[in-house]
Design a protein around this motif. Structure first.
Motif, PDB file in Angstrom:
ATOM      1  N   ALA A  89      84.538 124.754  59.017  1.00 40.80           N
ATOM      2  CA  ALA A  89      83.443 125.579  59.527  1.00 40.80           C
ATOM      3  C   ALA A  89      83.957 126.841  60.201  1.00 40.80           C
ATOM      4  CB  ALA A  89      82.590 124.767  60.505  1.00 40.80           C
ATOM      5  N   LEU A  90      85.096 126.714  60.916  1.00 41.29           N
ATOM      6  CA  LEU A  90      85.648 127.855  61.635  1.00 41.29           C
ATOM      7  C   LEU A  90      86.712 128.606  60.831  1.00 41.29           C
ATOM      8  CD1 LEU A  90      84.161 126.409  63.972  1.00 41.29           C
ATOM      9  CD2 LEU A  90      86.066 127.061  65.458  1.00 41.29           C
ATOM     10  N   GLY A  91      87.091 128.046  59.683  1.00 39.12           N
ATOM     11  CA  GLY A  91      88.127 128.677  58.880  1.00 39.12           C
ATOM     12  C   GLY A  91      89.468 128.697  59.579  1.00 39.12           C
ATOM     13  N   VAL A  92      89.855 127.556  60.132  1.00 35.45           N
ATOM     14  CA  VAL A  92      91.084 127.467  60.917  1.00 35.45           C
ATOM     15  C   VAL A  92      92.278 127.131  60.030  1.00 35.45           C
ATOM     16  CG1 VAL A  92      92.275 126.200  62.755  1.00 35.45           C
ATOM     17  CG2 VAL A  92      89.855 126.791  63.013  1.00 35.45           C
ATOM     18  N   THR A  93      93.356 127.860  60.238  1.00 39.11           N
ATOM     19  CA  THR A  93      94.629 127.531  59.616  1.00 39.11           C
ATOM     20  C   THR A  93      95.478 126.834  60.662  1.00 39.11           C
ATOM     21  OG1 THR A  93      94.538 129.462  58.163  1.00 39.11           O
ATOM     22  CG2 THR A  93      96.692 128.432  58.500  1.00 39.11           C
ATOM     23  N   LEU A  94      95.869 125.600  60.395  1.00 42.58           N
ATOM     24  CA  LEU A  94      96.628 124.826  61.368  1.00 42.58           C
ATOM     25  C   LEU A  94      98.065 125.313  61.450  1.00 42.58           C
ATOM     26  CD1 LEU A  94      95.398 121.187  60.630  1.00 42.58           C
ATOM     27  CD2 LEU A  94      94.621 122.736  62.427  1.00 42.58           C
ATOM     28  N   SER A  95      98.630 125.226  62.651  1.00 44.58           N
ATOM     29  CA  SER A  95     100.034 125.559  62.825  1.00 44.58           C
ATOM     30  C   SER A  95     100.875 124.470  62.194  1.00 44.58           C
ATOM     31  CB  SER A  95     100.370 125.683  64.316  1.00 44.58           C
ATOM     32  OG  SER A  95     100.167 124.442  64.970  1.00 44.58           O
ATOM     33  N   SER A  96     102.118 124.760  61.895  1.00 40.47           N
ATOM     34  CA  SER A  96     102.993 123.795  61.229  1.00 40.47           C
ATOM     35  C   SER A  96     103.209 122.554  62.073  1.00 40.47           C
ATOM     36  CB  SER A  96     104.351 124.436  60.918  1.00 40.47           C
ATOM     37  OG  SER A  96     104.945 124.947  62.102  1.00 40.47           O
ATOM     38  N   SER A  97     103.112 122.717  63.419  1.00 46.15           N
ATOM     39  CA  SER A  97     103.308 121.569  64.315  1.00 46.15           C
ATOM     40  C   SER A  97     102.048 120.769  64.508  1.00 46.15           C
ATOM     41  CB  SER A  97     103.806 122.045  65.683  1.00 46.15           C
ATOM     42  OG  SER A  97     102.853 122.926  66.267  1.00 46.15           O
ATOM     43  N   GLY A  98     100.937 121.277  63.934  1.00 50.73           N
ATOM     44  CA  GLY A  98      99.668 120.577  64.126  1.00 50.73           C
ATOM     45  C   GLY A  98      99.046 120.177  62.815  1.00 50.73           C
ATOM     46  N   ALA A  99      99.811 119.593  61.939  1.00 46.83           N
ATOM     47  CA  ALA A  99      99.325 119.191  60.621  1.00 46.83           C
ATOM     48  C   ALA A  99      98.164 118.231  60.757  1.00 46.83           C
ATOM     49  CB  ALA A  99     100.457 118.533  59.833  1.00 46.83           C
ATOM     50  N   ALA A 100      97.155 118.428  59.921  1.00 49.78           N
ATOM     51  CA  ALA A 100      95.961 117.592  59.986  1.00 49.78           C
ATOM     52  C   ALA A 100      96.232 116.223  59.415  1.00 49.78           C
ATOM     53  CB  ALA A 100      94.820 118.253  59.206  1.00 49.78           C
ATOM     54  N   PRO A 101      95.658 115.170  60.015  1.00 46.36           N
ATOM     55  CA  PRO A 101      95.803 113.829  59.454  1.00 46.36           C
ATOM     56  C   PRO A 101      95.154 113.770  58.080  1.00 46.36           C
ATOM     57  CG  PRO A 101      94.982 113.763  61.712  1.00 46.36           C
ATOM     58  CD  PRO A 101      94.913 115.178  61.263  1.00 46.36           C
ATOM     59  N   SER A 102      95.626 112.886  57.241  1.00 40.44           N
ATOM     60  CA  SER A 102      95.101 112.766  55.889  1.00 40.44           C
ATOM     61  C   SER A 102      93.658 112.309  55.892  1.00 40.44           C
ATOM     62  CB  SER A 102      95.949 111.768  55.096  1.00 40.44           C
ATOM     63  OG  SER A 102      95.338 111.466  53.866  1.00 40.44           O
ATOM     64  N   SER A 103      92.835 112.909  55.025  1.00 43.08           N
ATOM     65  CA  SER A 103      91.431 112.523  54.927  1.00 43.08           C
ATOM     66  C   SER A 103      91.274 111.181  54.240  1.00 43.08           C
ATOM     67  CB  SER A 103      90.655 113.595  54.144  1.00 43.08           C
ATOM     68  OG  SER A 103      91.196 113.737  52.841  1.00 43.08           O
ATOM     69  N   THR A 104      92.373 110.648  53.703  1.00 47.29           N
ATOM     70  CA  THR A 104      92.304 109.346  53.041  1.00 47.29           C
ATOM     71  C   THR A 104      92.545 108.208  54.011  1.00 47.29           C
ATOM     72  OG1 THR A 104      94.659 109.452  52.464  1.00 47.29           O
ATOM     73  CG2 THR A 104      93.093 110.328  50.858  1.00 47.29           C
ATOM     74  N   ALA A 105      92.631 108.534  55.314  1.00 46.60           N
ATOM     75  CA  ALA A 105      92.840 107.484  56.316  1.00 46.60           C
ATOM     76  C   ALA A 105      91.722 106.472  56.221  1.00 46.60           C
ATOM     77  CB  ALA A 105      92.876 108.100  57.716  1.00 46.60           C
ATOM     78  N   SER A 106      92.054 105.214  56.457  1.00 46.70           N
ATOM     79  CA  SER A 106      91.059 104.161  56.354  1.00 46.70           C
ATOM     80  C   SER A 106      90.022 104.299  57.447  1.00 46.70           C
ATOM     81  CB  SER A 106      91.738 102.795  56.479  1.00 46.70           C
ATOM     82  OG  SER A 106      92.264 102.618  57.778  1.00 46.70           O
ATOM     83  N   GLU A 107      88.871 103.686  57.220  1.00 44.71           N
ATOM     84  CA  GLU A 107      87.795 103.753  58.211  1.00 44.71           C
ATOM     85  C   GLU A 107      88.239 103.166  59.543  1.00 44.71           C
ATOM     86  OE1 GLU A 107      83.158 102.275  58.678  1.00 44.71           O
ATOM     87  OE2 GLU A 107      84.159 102.222  56.736  1.00 44.71           O
ATOM     88  N   LYS A 108      89.114 102.180  59.489  1.00 45.60           N
ATOM     89  CA  LYS A 108      89.617 101.559  60.711  1.00 45.60           C
ATOM     90  C   LYS A 108      90.406 102.557  61.538  1.00 45.60           C
ATOM     91  CE  LYS A 108      92.400  97.692  62.406  1.00 45.60           C
ATOM     92  NZ  LYS A 108      93.237  96.526  62.024  1.00 45.60           N
ATOM     93  N   ASP A 109      91.094 103.512  60.853  1.00 45.47           N
ATOM     94  CA  ASP A 109      91.913 104.500  61.540  1.00 45.47           C
ATOM     95  C   ASP A 109      91.117 105.731  61.941  1.00 45.47           C
ATOM     96  OD1 ASP A 109      94.118 102.918  61.244  1.00 45.47           O
ATOM     97  OD2 ASP A 109      94.691 103.795  59.321  1.00 45.47           O
ATOM     98  N   GLU A 110      89.833 105.733  61.676  1.00 49.88           N
ATOM     99  CA  GLU A 110      89.023 106.921  61.907  1.00 49.88           C
ATOM    100  C   GLU A 110      88.977 107.298  63.378  1.00 49.88           C
ATOM    101  OE1 GLU A 110      86.268 109.932  60.464  1.00 49.88           O
ATOM    102  OE2 GLU A 110      87.768 108.648  59.557  1.00 49.88           O
ATOM    103  N   ASP A 111      88.838 106.350  64.273  1.00 49.65           N
ATOM    104  CA  ASP A 111      88.781 106.646  65.697  1.00 49.65           C
ATOM    105  C   ASP A 111      90.180 106.559  66.273  1.00 49.65           C
ATOM    106  OD1 ASP A 111      86.066 106.998  65.651  1.00 49.65           O
ATOM    107  OD2 ASP A 111      85.647 104.878  66.003  1.00 49.65           O
ATOM    108  N   LYS A 112      90.688 107.673  66.717  1.00 48.51           N
ATOM    109  CA  LYS A 112      92.079 107.764  67.119  1.00 48.51           C
ATOM    110  C   LYS A 112      92.256 107.963  68.620  1.00 48.51           C
ATOM    111  CE  LYS A 112      94.129 107.876  62.987  1.00 48.51           C
ATOM    112  NZ  LYS A 112      95.283 107.092  62.571  1.00 48.51           N
ATOM    113  N   SER A 113      91.189 107.838  69.426  1.00 46.79           N
ATOM    114  CA  SER A 113      91.270 108.172  70.837  1.00 46.79           C
ATOM    115  C   SER A 113      92.333 107.406  71.611  1.00 46.79           C
ATOM    116  CB  SER A 113      89.910 107.975  71.510  1.00 46.79           C
ATOM    117  OG  SER A 113      89.450 106.661  71.338  1.00 46.79           O
ATOM    118  N   PRO A 114      92.677 106.135  71.282  1.00 47.90           N
ATOM    119  CA  PRO A 114      93.692 105.440  72.061  1.00 47.90           C
ATOM    120  C   PRO A 114      95.109 105.954  71.820  1.00 47.90           C
ATOM    121  CG  PRO A 114      92.238 103.894  70.921  1.00 47.90           C
ATOM    122  CD  PRO A 114      92.038 105.243  70.311  1.00 47.90           C
ATOM    123  N   MET A 115      95.307 106.791  70.808  1.00 45.69           N
ATOM    124  CA  MET A 115      96.653 107.216  70.480  1.00 45.69           C
ATOM    125  C   MET A 115      97.174 108.200  71.516  1.00 45.69           C
ATOM    126  SD  MET A 115      96.071 109.883  67.340  1.00 45.69           S
ATOM    127  CE  MET A 115      97.817 110.157  67.128  1.00 45.69           C
TER     128      MET A 115
END
Length: 211
Positions: A60-86
């Motif tokens: 939506a914002l057209g953001v290009t991530l920095s090399s140190s902030g690679a986005a998690p894979s969109s194929t992550a399982s539904e169980k891994d969807e909520d990552k707040s405890p990490m």
């Protein structure tokens, strides 16, 4: 604007809690393009636990991530969807207009080096709350009941529990020290984020006052 009333601080952190698809923030940044001072000062922060929603916000914002902030894979399982405890990893990137954008798992990792302008459209409405009302029977929890007697759209109504129950003792104790007729309590699992949010808001207010 609120930013101008705060003395036009530079930098300033624009924080959104529960940002959904990122459309509200996109609109805010579009509207403020005419205020170049603000665009140069602002650093956007999203507090988001969903990997899928983070991707929508980035698009939506057209953001290009920095090399140190690679986005998690969109194929992550539904169980891994909520990552707040990490671990409090902060993902960062930049819009094509040069605005820095960061993603946080928790409010505790938000910066405190500058004023925070916090957007939380319907965020607090979604936090589960226990509500208690004082009655002749003591502090009884407000519950939702089926209402067959009236032609209401959802056939639901608010009622008081027959008597103080375990939730009353858990959240209020034997004799709560309050003169209020109605009190609300937040479940323990959400209390940390609520307290951190209040602390961040207080810090923002004090920082703005000193600007």
């Amino acid at each position: 604007t609120t930013w101008a009333q705060c003395g036009k601080p530079n930098p300033v952190h624009l924080v959104e809690l529960g940002p959904g698809k990122g459309t509200l923030m996109r609109d805010l940044l579009t509207i403020t393009r005419q205020v170049q001072e603000f665009q140069s000062a602002v650093h956007v922060h999203f507090v988001e636990n969903s990997v899928g929603m983070r991707e929508k916000q980035r698009d939506a914002l057209g953001v290009t991530l920095s090399s140190s902030g690679a986005a998690p894979s969109s194929t992550a399982s539904e169980k891994d969807e909520d990552k707040s405890p990490m671990a409090e990893e902060v993902v960062t990137g930049t819009t094509k207009e040069g605005i820095n954008v960061s993603w946080h798992w928790q409010v505790s990792s938000l910066p405190d080096d500058a004023p925070l302008l916090i957007v939380a459209n319907e965020f607090f409405d979604s936090i589960p709350v226990h509500q208690f009302q004082h009655s002749s029977r003591g502090w009884c929890e407000v519950m939702v009941d089926v209402d067959y007697a009236h032609d209401t759209q959802d056939h639901l109504r608010f009622v008081l529990a027959p008597s103080p129950g375990p939730s009353t003792m858990a959240y209020l104790g034997a004799d709560p020290e309050t003169r209020k007729r109605l009190v609300e309590r937040i479940p323990t699992s959400h209390r940390g984020d609520w307290e951190n949010m209040e602390e961040a808001s207080s810090s923002s207010s004090s920082s703005s006052s000193s600007s």
